[in-house]
Design an enzyme around this catalytic site. Structure first.
Site, PDB file in Angstrom:
ATOM      1  N   LYS A  67       0.880  -1.178   0.000  1.00 19.47           N
ATOM      2  CA  LYS A  67       0.000   0.000   0.000  1.00 19.47           C
ATOM      3  C   LYS A  67       0.908   1.216   0.000  1.00 19.47           C
ATOM      4  O   LYS A  67       1.825   1.316   0.821  1.00 19.47           O
ATOM      5  CB  LYS A  67      -0.902   0.020   1.225  1.00 19.47           C
ATOM      6  CG  LYS A  67      -1.791   1.269   1.260  1.00 19.47           C
ATOM      7  CD  LYS A  67      -2.857   1.215   2.320  1.00 19.47           C
ATOM      8  CE  LYS A  67      -2.331   1.548   3.689  1.00 19.47           C
ATOM      9  NZ  LYS A  67      -3.418   1.699   4.672  1.00 19.47           N
ATOM     10  N   HIS A 138     -12.776  10.364  12.543  1.00 15.48           N
ATOM     11  CA  HIS A 138     -13.182   9.605  11.356  1.00 15.48           C
ATOM     12  C   HIS A 138     -13.145   8.094  11.624  1.00 15.48           C
ATOM     13  O   HIS A 138     -14.096   7.365  11.376  1.00 15.48           O
ATOM     14  CB  HIS A 138     -12.218   9.977  10.218  1.00 15.48           C
ATOM     15  CG  HIS A 138     -12.357   9.150   8.995  1.00 15.48           C
ATOM     16  ND1 HIS A 138     -13.414   9.286   8.137  1.00 15.48           N
ATOM     17  CD2 HIS A 138     -11.565   8.164   8.487  1.00 15.48           C
ATOM     18  CE1 HIS A 138     -13.276   8.422   7.154  1.00 15.48           C
ATOM     19  NE2 HIS A 138     -12.166   7.735   7.334  1.00 15.48           N
ATOM     20  N   GLN A 139     -12.014   7.622  12.157  1.00 11.18           N
ATOM     21  CA  GLN A 139     -11.808   6.189  12.293  1.00 11.18           C
ATOM     22  C   GLN A 139     -12.661   5.589  13.420  1.00 11.18           C
ATOM     23  O   GLN A 139     -13.063   4.425  13.354  1.00 11.18           O
ATOM     24  CB  GLN A 139     -10.305   5.953  12.520  1.00 11.18           C
ATOM     25  CG  GLN A 139      -9.835   4.545  12.343  1.00 11.18           C
ATOM     26  CD  GLN A 139     -10.113   3.933  10.986  1.00 11.18           C
ATOM     27  OE1 GLN A 139      -9.846   4.511   9.944  1.00 11.18           O
ATOM     28  NE2 GLN A 139     -10.690   2.739  11.001  1.00 11.18           N
ATOM     29  N   ASN A 160     -13.811  11.931  24.673  1.00 12.84           N
ATOM     30  CA  ASN A 160     -12.937  12.438  23.619  1.00 12.84           C
ATOM     31  C   ASN A 160     -12.291  13.733  24.078  1.00 12.84           C
ATOM     32  O   ASN A 160     -12.902  14.538  24.776  1.00 12.84           O
ATOM     33  CB  ASN A 160     -13.722  12.661  22.319  1.00 12.84           C
ATOM     34  CG  ASN A 160     -12.798  12.848  21.130  1.00 12.84           C
ATOM     35  OD1 ASN A 160     -11.800  12.112  21.000  1.00 12.84           O
ATOM     36  ND2 ASN A 160     -13.076  13.804  20.279  1.00 12.84           N
ATOM     37  N   SER A 199      -5.197  10.464  17.829  1.00 14.07           N
ATOM     38  CA  SER A 199      -3.866  10.810  17.293  1.00 14.07           C
ATOM     39  C   SER A 199      -2.986  11.394  18.397  1.00 14.07           C
ATOM     40  O   SER A 199      -2.129  12.218  18.123  1.00 14.07           O
ATOM     41  CB  SER A 199      -4.033  11.787  16.135  1.00 14.07           C
ATOM     42  OG  SER A 199      -4.876  12.855  16.525  1.00 14.07           O
ATOM     43  N   MET A 219      -5.709   1.410  19.069  1.00 15.07           N
ATOM     44  CA  MET A 219      -5.624   1.414  17.602  1.00 15.07           C
ATOM     45  C   MET A 219      -5.008   2.683  17.017  1.00 15.07           C
ATOM     46  O   MET A 219      -4.721   2.747  15.826  1.00 15.07           O
ATOM     47  CB  MET A 219      -7.031   1.229  17.011  1.00 15.07           C
ATOM     48  CG  MET A 219      -7.742  -0.022  17.460  1.00 15.07           C
ATOM     49  SD  MET A 219      -6.832  -1.554  17.129  1.00 15.07           S
ATOM     50  CE  MET A 219      -6.718  -1.506  15.354  1.00 15.07           C
ATOM     51  N   THR A 221      -2.119   4.409  17.945  1.00 15.27           N
ATOM     52  CA  THR A 221      -0.661   4.599  17.951  1.00 15.27           C
ATOM     53  C   THR A 221      -0.008   3.765  16.845  1.00 15.27           C
ATOM     54  O   THR A 221       0.079   2.546  16.956  1.00 15.27           O
ATOM     55  CB  THR A 221      -0.091   4.244  19.341  1.00 15.27           C
ATOM     56  OG1 THR A 221      -0.666   5.156  20.277  1.00 15.27           O
ATOM     57  CG2 THR A 221       1.418   4.376  19.374  1.00 15.27           C
ATOM     58  N   GLY A 292      -2.896  -2.619  18.117  1.00 15.88           N
ATOM     59  CA  GLY A 292      -3.121  -2.739  16.659  1.00 15.88           C
ATOM     60  C   GLY A 292      -2.345  -1.678  15.906  1.00 15.88           C
ATOM     61  O   GLY A 292      -2.735  -0.513  15.886  1.00 15.88           O
TER      62      GLY A 292
HETATM   63  P1  NAD Z   1      -9.125  12.091  13.176  1.00 15.84           P
HETATM   64  O1  NAD Z   1      -8.258  13.271  12.930  1.00 15.84           O
HETATM   65  O2  NAD Z   1     -10.429  11.996  12.465  1.00 15.84           O
HETATM   66  O3  NAD Z   1      -9.431  11.998  14.751  1.00 15.84           O
HETATM   67  C1  NAD Z   1      -8.426  12.215  15.701  1.00 15.84           C
HETATM   68  C2  NAD Z   1      -8.929  11.836  17.088  1.00 15.84           C
HETATM   69  O4  NAD Z   1      -7.871  12.065  18.028  1.00 15.84           O
HETATM   70  C3  NAD Z   1     -10.111  12.694  17.555  1.00 15.84           C
HETATM   71  O5  NAD Z   1     -10.932  11.912  18.371  1.00 15.84           O
HETATM   72  C4  NAD Z   1      -9.415  13.780  18.362  1.00 15.84           C
HETATM   73  O6  NAD Z   1     -10.276  14.395  19.313  1.00 15.84           O
HETATM   74  C5  NAD Z   1      -8.341  12.961  19.049  1.00 15.84           C
HETATM   75  N1  NAD Z   1      -7.230  13.760  19.544  1.00 15.84           N
HETATM   76  C6  NAD Z   1      -6.564  14.748  18.892  1.00 15.84           C
HETATM   77  N2  NAD Z   1      -5.612  15.262  19.698  1.00 15.84           N
HETATM   78  C7  NAD Z   1      -5.673  14.585  20.877  1.00 15.84           C
HETATM   79  C8  NAD Z   1      -4.947  14.642  22.100  1.00 15.84           C
HETATM   80  N3  NAD Z   1      -3.955  15.504  22.258  1.00 15.84           N
HETATM   81  N4  NAD Z   1      -5.277  13.787  23.088  1.00 15.84           N
HETATM   82  C9  NAD Z   1      -6.271  12.897  22.928  1.00 15.84           C
HETATM   83  N5  NAD Z   1      -7.006  12.786  21.789  1.00 15.84           N
HETATM   84  C10 NAD Z   1      -6.701  13.634  20.783  1.00 15.84           C
HETATM   85  O7  NAD Z   1      -8.209  10.827  12.882  1.00 15.84           O
HETATM   86  P2  NAD Z   1      -8.664   9.318  12.592  1.00 15.84           P
HETATM   87  O8  NAD Z   1      -8.733   9.111  11.122  1.00 15.84           O
HETATM   88  O9  NAD Z   1      -9.859   8.991  13.417  1.00 15.84           O
HETATM   89  O10 NAD Z   1      -7.385   8.509  13.100  1.00 15.84           O
HETATM   90  C11 NAD Z   1      -7.090   8.430  14.482  1.00 15.84           C
HETATM   91  C12 NAD Z   1      -5.729   7.810  14.680  1.00 15.84           C
HETATM   92  O11 NAD Z   1      -5.723   6.472  14.213  1.00 15.84           O
HETATM   93  C13 NAD Z   1      -4.586   8.503  13.932  1.00 15.84           C
HETATM   94  O12 NAD Z   1      -3.507   8.650  14.838  1.00 15.84           O
HETATM   95  C14 NAD Z   1      -4.220   7.540  12.832  1.00 15.84           C
HETATM   96  O13 NAD Z   1      -2.858   7.631  12.465  1.00 15.84           O
HETATM   97  C15 NAD Z   1      -4.535   6.217  13.510  1.00 15.84           C
HETATM   98  N6  NAD Z   1      -4.774   5.101  12.586  1.00 15.84           N
HETATM   99  C16 NAD Z   1      -4.257   3.892  12.923  1.00 15.84           C
HETATM  100  C17 NAD Z   1      -4.457   2.804  12.097  1.00 15.84           C
HETATM  101  C18 NAD Z   1      -3.931   1.450  12.484  1.00 15.84           C
HETATM  102  O14 NAD Z   1      -3.964   0.537  11.659  1.00 15.84           O
HETATM  103  N7  NAD Z   1      -3.511   1.244  13.706  1.00 15.84           N
HETATM  104  C19 NAD Z   1      -5.173   2.963  10.902  1.00 15.84           C
HETATM  105  C20 NAD Z   1      -5.736   4.200  10.604  1.00 15.84           C
HETATM  106  C21 NAD Z   1      -5.533   5.271  11.462  1.00 15.84           C
END
Ligand code: NAD
Length: 321
Positions: A67, A138-139, A160, A199, A219, A221, A292
Protein backbone atom coordinates in the site's frame (compact mmCIF):
# COMPACT_ATOMS: atom_id res chain seq x y z
CA UNK A 1 -4.12 -5.97 -14.73
CA UNK A 2 -7.37 -5.08 -12.94
CA UNK A 3 -8.28 -1.68 -11.53
CA UNK A 4 -10.87 -1.19 -8.79
CA UNK A 5 -11.37 2.55 -8.27
CA UNK A 6 -12.08 4.10 -4.89
CA UNK A 7 -15.62 5.05 -6.00
CA UNK A 8 -16.65 1.38 -6.32
CA UNK A 9 -15.20 0.03 -3.07
CA UNK A 10 -18.15 0.96 -0.81
CA UNK A 11 -20.58 -1.01 -3.00
CA UNK A 12 -18.34 -4.08 -3.10
CA UNK A 13 -16.79 -4.79 0.28
CA UNK A 14 -18.76 -5.65 3.40
CA UNK A 15 -17.62 -5.44 7.03
CA UNK A 16 -17.87 -9.23 7.16
CA UNK A 17 -15.58 -9.66 4.12
CA UNK A 18 -13.03 -7.26 5.68
CA UNK A 19 -13.25 -9.06 9.03
CA UNK A 20 -12.75 -12.51 7.46
CA UNK A 21 -9.79 -11.31 5.36
CA UNK A 22 -8.03 -9.70 8.34
CA UNK A 23 -8.66 -12.64 10.68
CA UNK A 24 -7.26 -15.05 8.09
CA UNK A 25 -4.13 -13.02 7.36
CA UNK A 26 -3.38 -12.49 11.09
CA UNK A 27 -3.46 -16.28 11.45
CA UNK A 28 -1.13 -16.69 8.44
CA UNK A 29 1.30 -14.16 9.96
CA UNK A 30 1.43 -16.11 13.22
CA UNK A 31 1.98 -19.45 11.50
CA UNK A 32 4.93 -18.02 9.56
CA UNK A 33 3.23 -18.31 6.16
CA UNK A 34 3.02 -14.54 5.76
CA UNK A 35 5.26 -11.67 6.70
CA UNK A 36 5.29 -7.88 6.50
CA UNK A 37 8.11 -5.89 4.98
CA UNK A 38 9.72 -3.07 6.98
CA UNK A 39 7.56 0.07 6.88
CA UNK A 40 8.83 3.09 4.95
CA UNK A 41 7.45 6.45 6.13
CA UNK A 42 8.92 9.72 4.92
CA UNK A 43 8.24 13.36 5.55
CA UNK A 44 8.30 14.75 2.00
CA UNK A 45 9.11 18.38 2.76
CA UNK A 46 6.32 19.20 0.26
CA UNK A 47 2.74 20.10 1.24
CA UNK A 48 3.67 18.94 4.79
CA UNK A 49 2.94 15.44 3.49
CA UNK A 50 3.85 12.14 5.13
CA UNK A 51 4.22 9.37 2.57
CA UNK A 52 5.17 5.72 2.82
CA UNK A 53 4.82 2.06 1.91
CA UNK A 54 3.50 -0.93 3.82
CA UNK A 55 3.92 -4.26 2.07
CA UNK A 56 4.20 -7.96 2.58
CA UNK A 57 3.96 -11.46 1.18
CA UNK A 58 1.52 -14.21 2.12
CA UNK A 59 2.91 -17.50 0.83
CA UNK A 60 -0.25 -19.40 1.82
CA UNK A 61 -2.73 -16.95 0.29
CA UNK A 62 -0.34 -16.09 -2.59
CA UNK A 63 -0.67 -12.35 -1.96
CA UNK A 64 2.21 -10.02 -2.73
CA UNK A 65 2.10 -6.25 -2.83
CA UNK A 66 2.09 -2.96 -1.03
CA UNK A 67 0.00 0.00 0.00
CA UNK A 68 1.45 3.36 -0.99
CA UNK A 69 0.02 6.41 0.67
CA UNK A 70 0.03 8.82 3.53
CA UNK A 71 -1.32 12.05 4.89
CA UNK A 72 -1.65 15.37 3.06
CA UNK A 73 -2.89 17.83 5.70
CA UNK A 74 -3.81 20.57 3.18
CA UNK A 75 -5.93 18.41 0.88
CA UNK A 76 -9.34 19.20 2.35
CA UNK A 77 -8.92 22.94 2.67
CA UNK A 78 -7.05 23.54 -0.60
CA UNK A 79 -8.57 20.93 -2.88
CA UNK A 80 -11.68 19.45 -1.28
CA UNK A 81 -9.96 16.04 -1.11
CA UNK A 82 -9.64 13.83 1.98
CA UNK A 83 -6.31 14.18 3.79
CA UNK A 84 -5.52 10.44 4.00
CA UNK A 85 -4.75 9.04 0.52
CA UNK A 86 -3.68 5.51 -0.30
CA UNK A 87 -3.63 2.96 -3.12
CA UNK A 88 -2.96 -0.79 -2.92
CA UNK A 89 -0.94 -2.60 -5.61
CA UNK A 90 -1.05 -6.39 -5.92
CA UNK A 91 1.49 -8.48 -7.85
CA UNK A 92 1.61 -12.05 -9.14
CA UNK A 93 4.05 -13.80 -6.78
CA UNK A 94 5.02 -16.26 -9.57
CA UNK A 95 6.10 -13.59 -12.07
CA UNK A 96 6.26 -10.20 -10.33
CA UNK A 97 3.77 -8.76 -12.83
CA UNK A 98 1.20 -6.34 -11.39
CA UNK A 99 -2.26 -7.88 -11.09
CA UNK A 100 -4.34 -5.12 -9.51
CA UNK A 101 -4.50 -1.50 -8.43
CA UNK A 102 -7.15 -0.82 -5.81
CA UNK A 103 -8.35 2.37 -4.08
CA UNK A 104 -7.10 2.15 -0.50
CA UNK A 105 -8.89 4.90 1.42
CA UNK A 106 -12.10 3.18 2.54
CA UNK A 107 -10.24 -0.14 2.71
CA UNK A 108 -7.82 1.33 5.28
CA UNK A 109 -10.72 2.37 7.50
CA UNK A 110 -12.41 -1.02 7.16
CA UNK A 111 -9.28 -3.12 7.72
CA UNK A 112 -8.41 -1.08 10.83
CA UNK A 113 -11.92 -1.52 12.20
CA UNK A 114 -11.74 -5.23 11.38
CA UNK A 115 -8.51 -5.59 13.39
CA UNK A 116 -10.02 -4.33 16.66
CA UNK A 117 -13.17 -6.36 15.96
CA UNK A 118 -11.07 -9.52 15.50
CA UNK A 119 -9.33 -8.78 18.82
CA UNK A 120 -12.70 -8.39 20.54
CA UNK A 121 -13.96 -11.66 19.08
CA UNK A 122 -10.95 -13.58 20.39
CA UNK A 123 -10.07 -11.72 23.62
CA UNK A 124 -13.09 -9.97 25.16
CA UNK A 125 -15.13 -11.75 27.82
CA UNK A 126 -18.15 -13.47 26.27
CA UNK A 127 -20.46 -11.54 28.63
CA UNK A 128 -19.06 -8.08 27.72
CA UNK A 129 -21.97 -5.64 27.69
CA UNK A 130 -20.54 -2.10 27.90
CA UNK A 131 -18.17 -0.74 25.25
CA UNK A 132 -16.12 2.40 25.83
CA UNK A 133 -14.74 4.62 23.07
CA UNK A 134 -11.76 6.93 23.46
CA UNK A 135 -11.72 9.00 20.30
CA UNK A 136 -14.53 10.29 18.12
CA UNK A 137 -12.85 11.13 14.82
CA UNK A 138 -13.18 9.61 11.36
CA UNK A 139 -11.81 6.19 12.29
CA UNK A 140 -13.72 5.89 15.60
CA UNK A 141 -17.04 5.48 13.79
CA UNK A 142 -15.68 2.54 11.77
CA UNK A 143 -14.15 0.91 14.87
CA UNK A 144 -17.40 1.16 16.84
CA UNK A 145 -19.63 -0.16 14.05
CA UNK A 146 -17.42 -3.25 13.57
CA UNK A 147 -17.04 -3.82 17.34
CA UNK A 148 -20.79 -3.79 17.96
CA UNK A 149 -21.10 -6.91 15.77
CA UNK A 150 -18.84 -8.96 18.08
CA UNK A 151 -20.83 -9.02 21.35
CA UNK A 152 -24.45 -8.20 22.31
CA UNK A 153 -23.41 -4.84 23.81
CA UNK A 154 -26.11 -2.99 25.76
CA UNK A 155 -24.49 0.42 26.13
CA UNK A 156 -21.80 2.65 24.58
CA UNK A 157 -19.82 5.10 26.70
CA UNK A 158 -17.38 7.63 25.25
CA UNK A 159 -14.69 10.17 26.06
CA UNK A 160 -12.94 12.44 23.62
CA UNK A 161 -10.26 15.10 24.00
CA UNK A 162 -12.51 17.29 21.85
CA UNK A 163 -15.92 16.64 23.45
CA UNK A 164 -17.76 18.45 20.65
CA UNK A 165 -16.91 15.45 18.41
CA UNK A 166 -18.72 12.89 20.61
CA UNK A 167 -21.97 13.09 18.55
CA UNK A 168 -20.03 11.23 15.79
CA UNK A 169 -19.98 8.07 17.90
CA UNK A 170 -23.31 8.74 19.62
CA UNK A 171 -24.85 8.51 16.13
CA UNK A 172 -23.36 5.02 15.55
CA UNK A 173 -24.69 3.86 18.94
CA UNK A 174 -28.14 5.23 18.07
CA UNK A 175 -28.09 3.45 14.67
CA UNK A 176 -27.54 0.20 16.58
CA UNK A 177 -30.37 1.07 19.00
CA UNK A 178 -27.98 1.47 21.93
CA UNK A 179 -27.81 4.01 24.74
CA UNK A 180 -24.83 6.39 24.66
CA UNK A 181 -23.31 8.14 27.64
CA UNK A 182 -20.43 10.65 27.68
CA UNK A 183 -18.11 9.89 30.60
CA UNK A 184 -14.91 11.22 32.14
CA UNK A 185 -11.82 8.98 31.92
CA UNK A 186 -12.32 7.29 35.34
CA UNK A 187 -15.84 6.48 34.07
CA UNK A 188 -14.20 4.03 31.62
CA UNK A 189 -14.09 1.65 34.60
CA UNK A 190 -17.64 0.62 33.61
CA UNK A 191 -16.50 -0.69 30.21
CA UNK A 192 -15.89 -4.38 29.47
CA UNK A 193 -14.27 -3.44 26.15
CA UNK A 194 -12.44 -0.18 25.37
CA UNK A 195 -11.25 0.99 21.95
CA UNK A 196 -8.82 3.90 21.81
CA UNK A 197 -8.43 5.53 18.39
CA UNK A 198 -6.87 8.98 18.69
CA UNK A 199 -3.87 10.81 17.29
CA UNK A 200 -2.55 11.59 20.79
CA UNK A 201 1.12 11.89 21.77
CA UNK A 202 0.40 11.61 25.51
CA UNK A 203 -1.64 9.02 27.40
CA UNK A 204 -5.30 9.65 28.24
CA UNK A 205 -6.33 6.26 29.65
CA UNK A 206 -4.46 5.46 32.88
CA UNK A 207 -3.94 2.03 34.42
CA UNK A 208 -6.36 2.78 37.28
CA UNK A 209 -9.15 3.84 34.87
CA UNK A 210 -9.56 0.23 33.74
CA UNK A 211 -11.43 -2.55 35.57
CA UNK A 212 -10.28 -6.17 35.84
CA UNK A 213 -11.48 -8.35 33.00
CA UNK A 214 -11.58 -5.54 30.43
CA UNK A 215 -10.33 -5.94 26.87
CA UNK A 216 -8.68 -2.85 25.38
CA UNK A 217 -7.91 -2.34 21.69
CA UNK A 218 -5.33 0.44 21.26
CA UNK A 219 -5.62 1.41 17.60
CA UNK A 220 -4.38 5.00 17.28
CA UNK A 221 -0.66 4.60 17.95
CA UNK A 222 1.02 3.78 14.64
CA UNK A 223 4.08 6.06 14.75
CA UNK A 224 7.07 6.59 16.99
CA UNK A 225 6.17 9.00 19.79
CA UNK A 226 2.39 8.55 19.72
CA UNK A 227 0.75 7.24 22.92
CA UNK A 228 -2.85 6.69 24.04
CA UNK A 229 -2.61 4.75 27.30
CA UNK A 230 -0.34 4.80 30.32
CA UNK A 231 2.61 2.41 29.95
CA UNK A 232 1.71 0.92 33.37
CA UNK A 233 -1.54 -0.36 31.84
CA UNK A 234 0.45 -2.64 29.53
CA UNK A 235 2.30 -3.98 32.58
CA UNK A 236 -1.12 -4.79 34.15
CA UNK A 237 -2.36 -6.56 31.03
CA UNK A 238 -1.68 -9.57 28.84
CA UNK A 239 -0.54 -7.84 25.64
CA UNK A 240 -1.36 -8.97 22.09
CA UNK A 241 -0.51 -7.39 18.76
CA UNK A 242 -0.73 -7.79 15.01
CA UNK A 243 3.06 -7.59 14.50
CA UNK A 244 5.56 -7.63 17.39
CA UNK A 245 8.28 -5.68 15.51
CA UNK A 246 5.86 -2.83 14.86
CA UNK A 247 4.33 -3.01 18.34
CA UNK A 248 7.63 -2.28 20.07
CA UNK A 249 8.79 0.40 17.63
CA UNK A 250 5.73 2.31 16.38
CA UNK A 251 2.90 0.80 18.45
CA UNK A 252 1.54 1.41 21.92
CA UNK A 253 4.04 -1.05 23.44
CA UNK A 254 7.02 1.15 22.41
CA UNK A 255 6.68 3.11 25.69
CA UNK A 256 6.23 0.18 28.10
CA UNK A 257 9.17 -1.65 26.48
CA UNK A 258 11.39 1.48 26.60
CA UNK A 259 10.53 1.90 30.30
CA UNK A 260 11.34 -1.73 31.09
CA UNK A 261 7.72 -2.48 32.10
CA UNK A 262 7.16 -5.01 29.32
CA UNK A 263 9.48 -7.40 27.49
CA UNK A 264 9.21 -8.06 23.76
CA UNK A 265 8.83 -11.76 24.64
CA UNK A 266 5.69 -10.96 26.70
CA UNK A 267 3.83 -9.78 23.59
CA UNK A 268 1.65 -12.39 21.87
CA UNK A 269 0.59 -12.31 18.24
CA UNK A 270 -3.20 -12.21 17.93
CA UNK A 271 -2.84 -14.70 15.07
CA UNK A 272 -1.57 -17.29 17.57
CA UNK A 273 -4.88 -17.02 19.42
CA UNK A 274 -6.79 -17.33 16.14
CA UNK A 275 -4.69 -20.40 15.24
CA UNK A 276 -5.30 -21.95 18.64
CA UNK A 277 -1.57 -22.02 19.50
CA UNK A 278 -2.09 -19.48 22.32
CA UNK A 279 -5.00 -19.61 24.75
CA UNK A 280 -5.55 -15.83 24.65
CA UNK A 281 -7.40 -14.56 27.73
CA UNK A 282 -6.52 -16.81 30.68
CA UNK A 283 -9.13 -15.66 33.21
CA UNK A 284 -12.27 -13.52 33.51
CA UNK A 285 -10.39 -11.01 35.63
CA UNK A 286 -7.38 -10.61 33.35
CA UNK A 287 -6.99 -7.39 31.39
CA UNK A 288 -6.20 -8.10 27.72
CA UNK A 289 -4.76 -5.38 25.49
CA UNK A 290 -4.46 -5.51 21.71
CA UNK A 291 -1.85 -3.17 20.24
CA UNK A 292 -3.12 -2.74 16.66
CA UNK A 293 -0.34 -1.09 14.69
CA UNK A 294 -1.71 -1.68 11.18
CA UNK A 295 0.20 -3.96 8.82
CA UNK A 296 0.63 -4.09 5.06
CA UNK A 297 -0.78 -7.62 4.86
CA UNK A 298 -4.11 -6.35 6.23
CA UNK A 299 -4.27 -3.97 3.28
CA UNK A 300 -3.36 -6.67 0.78
CA UNK A 301 -5.94 -9.05 2.28
CA UNK A 302 -8.87 -6.63 1.99
CA UNK A 303 -7.70 -5.44 -1.44
CA UNK A 304 -7.54 -9.04 -2.73
CA UNK A 305 -11.05 -9.65 -1.35
CA UNK A 306 -12.36 -6.55 -3.13
CA UNK A 307 -10.74 -7.56 -6.44
CA UNK A 308 -12.56 -10.93 -6.27
CA UNK A 309 -15.84 -9.13 -5.53
CA UNK A 310 -15.24 -6.63 -8.36
CA UNK A 311 -14.66 -9.48 -10.83
CA UNK A 312 -17.83 -11.27 -9.62
CA UNK A 313 -19.86 -8.08 -10.00
CA UNK A 314 -18.40 -7.06 -13.37
CA UNK A 315 -16.88 -3.88 -11.88
CA UNK A 316 -13.16 -4.61 -12.32
CA UNK A 317 -11.60 -2.51 -15.10
CA UNK A 318 -9.13 -4.57 -17.13
CA UNK A 319 -6.12 -2.90 -18.74
CA UNK A 320 -3.21 -4.34 -20.71
CA UNK A 321 0.00 -3.67 -18.84
P1 NAD B 1 -9.13 12.09 13.18
O1 NAD B 1 -8.26 13.27 12.93
O2 NAD B 1 -10.43 12.00 12.47
O3 NAD B 1 -9.43 12.00 14.75
C1 NAD B 1 -8.43 12.22 15.70
C2 NAD B 1 -8.93 11.84 17.09
O4 NAD B 1 -7.87 12.07 18.03
C3 NAD B 1 -10.11 12.69 17.56
O5 NAD B 1 -10.93 11.91 18.37
C4 NAD B 1 -9.42 13.78 18.36
O6 NAD B 1 -10.28 14.40 19.31
C5 NAD B 1 -8.34 12.96 19.05
N1 NAD B 1 -7.23 13.76 19.54
C6 NAD B 1 -6.56 14.75 18.89
N2 NAD B 1 -5.61 15.26 19.70
C7 NAD B 1 -5.67 14.58 20.88
C8 NAD B 1 -4.95 14.64 22.10
N3 NAD B 1 -3.95 15.50 22.26
N4 NAD B 1 -5.28 13.79 23.09
C9 NAD B 1 -6.27 12.90 22.93
N5 NAD B 1 -7.01 12.79 21.79
C10 NAD B 1 -6.70 13.63 20.78
O7 NAD B 1 -8.21 10.83 12.88
P2 NAD B 1 -8.66 9.32 12.59
O8 NAD B 1 -8.73 9.11 11.12
O9 NAD B 1 -9.86 8.99 13.42
O10 NAD B 1 -7.39 8.51 13.10
C11 NAD B 1 -7.09 8.43 14.48
C12 NAD B 1 -5.73 7.81 14.68
O11 NAD B 1 -5.72 6.47 14.21
C13 NAD B 1 -4.59 8.50 13.93
O12 NAD B 1 -3.51 8.65 14.84
C14 NAD B 1 -4.22 7.54 12.83
O13 NAD B 1 -2.86 7.63 12.46
C15 NAD B 1 -4.54 6.22 13.51
N6 NAD B 1 -4.77 5.10 12.59
C16 NAD B 1 -4.26 3.89 12.92
C17 NAD B 1 -4.46 2.80 12.10
C18 NAD B 1 -3.93 1.45 12.48
O14 NAD B 1 -3.96 0.54 11.66
N7 NAD B 1 -3.51 1.24 13.71
C19 NAD B 1 -5.17 2.96 10.90
C20 NAD B 1 -5.74 4.20 10.60
C21 NAD B 1 -5.53 5.27 11.46
Amino acid sequence: MLIVPERDIADLITRKAAFDAVEKVFAAMASGAAYNFPVVRESLGHEDALYGFKGGFDRAGLMLGLKAGGYWPNNLEKRGLINHQSTVFLFDPDTGKPTAMVGGNLLTALRTAAASAVSIKHLARPDASVIGMIGAGHQATFQLRAALEQRPFKKVIGWNYHPEMLPNIEKIAAEAGLRFEAVDLPGMGEADVIISITSAFAPSLMADHVSSGTHIACMGTDTKGKQEVEAALLARARVFTDEVTQSITIGEAQHAVAQGLLAESDIVRLGSVINGSDQGRTSDTQITLFDGTGVGLQDLAVAAAVVDLAVENGLAIEVDF
